[in-house]
Design an enzyme around this catalytic site. Structure first.
Site, PDB file in Angstrom:
ATOM      1  N   ASP A 190      63.405  14.062  35.608  1.00  0.00           N
ATOM      2  CA  ASP A 190      62.271  14.732  34.971  1.00  0.00           C
ATOM      3  C   ASP A 190      62.447  14.834  33.448  1.00  0.00           C
ATOM      4  OD1 ASP A 190      59.738  15.844  35.058  1.00  0.00           O
ATOM      5  OD2 ASP A 190      60.451  17.887  35.290  1.00  0.00           O
TER       6      ASP A 190
ATOM      7  N   ASP B 246      61.118  13.724  30.592  1.00  0.00           N
ATOM      8  CA  ASP B 246      60.083  13.021  29.837  1.00  0.00           C
ATOM      9  C   ASP B 246      60.484  12.963  28.368  1.00  0.00           C
ATOM     10  OD1 ASP B 246      59.520  15.517  28.787  1.00  0.00           O
ATOM     11  OD2 ASP B 246      57.702  15.796  29.959  1.00  0.00           O
TER      12      ASP B 246
END
Length: 446
Positions: free
Chosen positions: A335, A337
């Site tokens: 996760d 980003d």
């Protein structure tokens, strides 16, 4: 007592249907202004002249002094380069302790705010989802208020009321709505000039970020990656709102780059563009970060690097054509980003003047790239006990530690789900060469 009475007068409710009050005043510079009174007390006056412009005034004997911003902050980062460094020197380490609240403006019926106030010529613009207030930055008095109904049954971050702000160019103010529209308002009146749909919110799109000016275009991304939306970035004509170009951050099956997605999750890929990018007006290049791929923590149905997720994209600002890209976290299953700020800096690098891009990533590494070519110059951890990768190799790819992918049994990973940093703003001091970033050090059991 004078200050108290002036404040109490600002709390009076607006009475609709009253005839506008006109006033003619003389300024301390000898000019005469005449127009409709927007607000007035013994301490301030806001006047809208017949040309539609708003003038912020302060009493000076029998005359009025025109006030404005010493320096404007017209966009989310203040400057298109993404750098929030300010050259103002009035506030310094010798007097910062004396800072005190001058006014408070309450947002009714809103949740926590994530907005960066924008200030142009003394007018401050602040937002929540689907609403914008224009305020006299010196007094907090409301000049106008734009609002449209929140979208029912919307999902995603915008459904929680998040909106991070506006950008201003000339007499136009640009912002996104919760249901992934971009709109232009007259910055003096709040009147809607145009409204363009970026994406169909029924396909799980929403929008939260502040747009960015790039030449005569205004550029915006959307959110919805956690809900399976396919990311893209679009540019619109400032005058008409017509879309000029669109860059999709994930190719369709069969298109170049789709070979980096092995599995059916390319159909719901994420990689959205939910934070504001940077723009180099000298070269005309736009730099935009992309989000993580979906499914966030399980890459079994999307084997491969998953382009262009977790990347910085260098695009031609006029056409949207890709010049280069750098992927911070290939095949991202943590996760991480890449939507953290990317600051554009012109500085000496190892004895040579270069155009640099600075980026502290959610994955725990700090990067320096040549923003003209995309060449990686530096990648170094900025948090301790980083576990998912040992280093960034000379080819620019992370050397991933074994057994660091989330699994059914669970494993400790650092940085945690929230990252070593997140979307929080950064700044670079050109005189000292110091880069400022808010860092976290946490471990997730995934």
């Amino acid at each position: 007592m004078t200050n108290l009475v002036a404040f109490l007068r600002t709390l009076r409710p607006v009475r609709r249907g009253l005839t506008p009050v006109r006033k003619r005043v003389e300024t301390t510079t000898g000019k005469t202004l005449e127009g409709v009174v927007i607000g007035e007390s013994v301490m301030d006056l806001q006047l809208r002249t017949d040309d539609g412009r708003v003038h912020l005034l302060r009493p000076a004997g029998t005359k009025f002094r025109v006030v404005t911003s010493e320096t404007n902050w017209p966009a989310y980062h203040g400057d298109p380069s993404g750098n929030r460094y300010s050259t103002l020197t009035q506030i310094n380490k010798s007097n910062v302790r004396r800072l005190a609240t001058q006014w408070v403006f309450n947002f009714p019926n809103t949740g926590r705010l994530q907005v960066t106030p924008v200030v142009v010529d003394g007018l401050m613009y602040v937002t929540a989802a689907n609403e914008c207030y224009a305020l006299d930055a010196g007094t907090g008095r409301e000049i106008w208020h734009f609002q449209q109904p929140r979208t029912r049954n919307l999902i995603g971050n915008a459904a929680g009321g998040i909106n991070r702000g506006v950008t201003v160019a000339g007499e136009r103010l640009f912002m996104v709505t919760d249901h992934a529209h971009i709109i232009a308002l007259n910055r003096f009146s709040g009147a809607v000039l145009w409204d363009t749909e970026m994406a169909d919110w029924h396909q799980n799109y929403n929008a939260t970020s502040a747009p960015l000016i790039a030449g005569n275009l205004v550029v915006s991304g959307t959110a919805g990656g956690d809900e399976g939306a396919r990311g893209f970035l679009s540019a619109f004509d400032q005058a008409s709102g017509k879309e000029v170009w669109r860059f999709w951050t994930v190719p369709l099956p069969g298109e170049p780059g789709s070979e980096t997605w092995k599995g059916d999750e390319i159909n719901h890929p994420g990689s959205v563009t939910w934070m504001t990018g940077s723009y180099d007006s000298e070269t005309g290049l736009l730099y935009w970060p992309t989000g993580n791929p979906g499914n966030d923590l399980n890459g079994d149905r999307r084997l491969g690097d998953n382009l262009y997720s977790a990347c910085i994209l260098a695009l031609d600002g006029k056409t949207g054509k890709l010049k280069w890209h750098y992927q911070f976290t290939p095949h991202n299953v943590w996760d991480y980003d890449a939507t953290q700020p990317s600051v554009l800096v012109d500085a000496a690098w190892k004895g040579r003047q270069r155009k640099l891009l600075l980026h502290a990533d959610r994955n725990g590494f700090f990067y320096v790239l040549d923003r003209s070519s995309g060449e990686l110059l530096l990648a170094k951890p900025f948090v301790k006990k980083l576990t998912w990768a040992r280093e960034i190799a000379s080819n620019g790819r992370p050397v991933v530690n074994t057994d660091q992918e989330p699994n059914a049994q669970g494993i400790k990973i650092c940085p945690a789900l929230e990252g070593a940093t997140n979307w929080f703003s950064t700044a670079y001091h050109p005189a000292t060469g110091l880069y400022y970033v808010q860092a976290w050090r946490a471990v997730i059991f995934s």
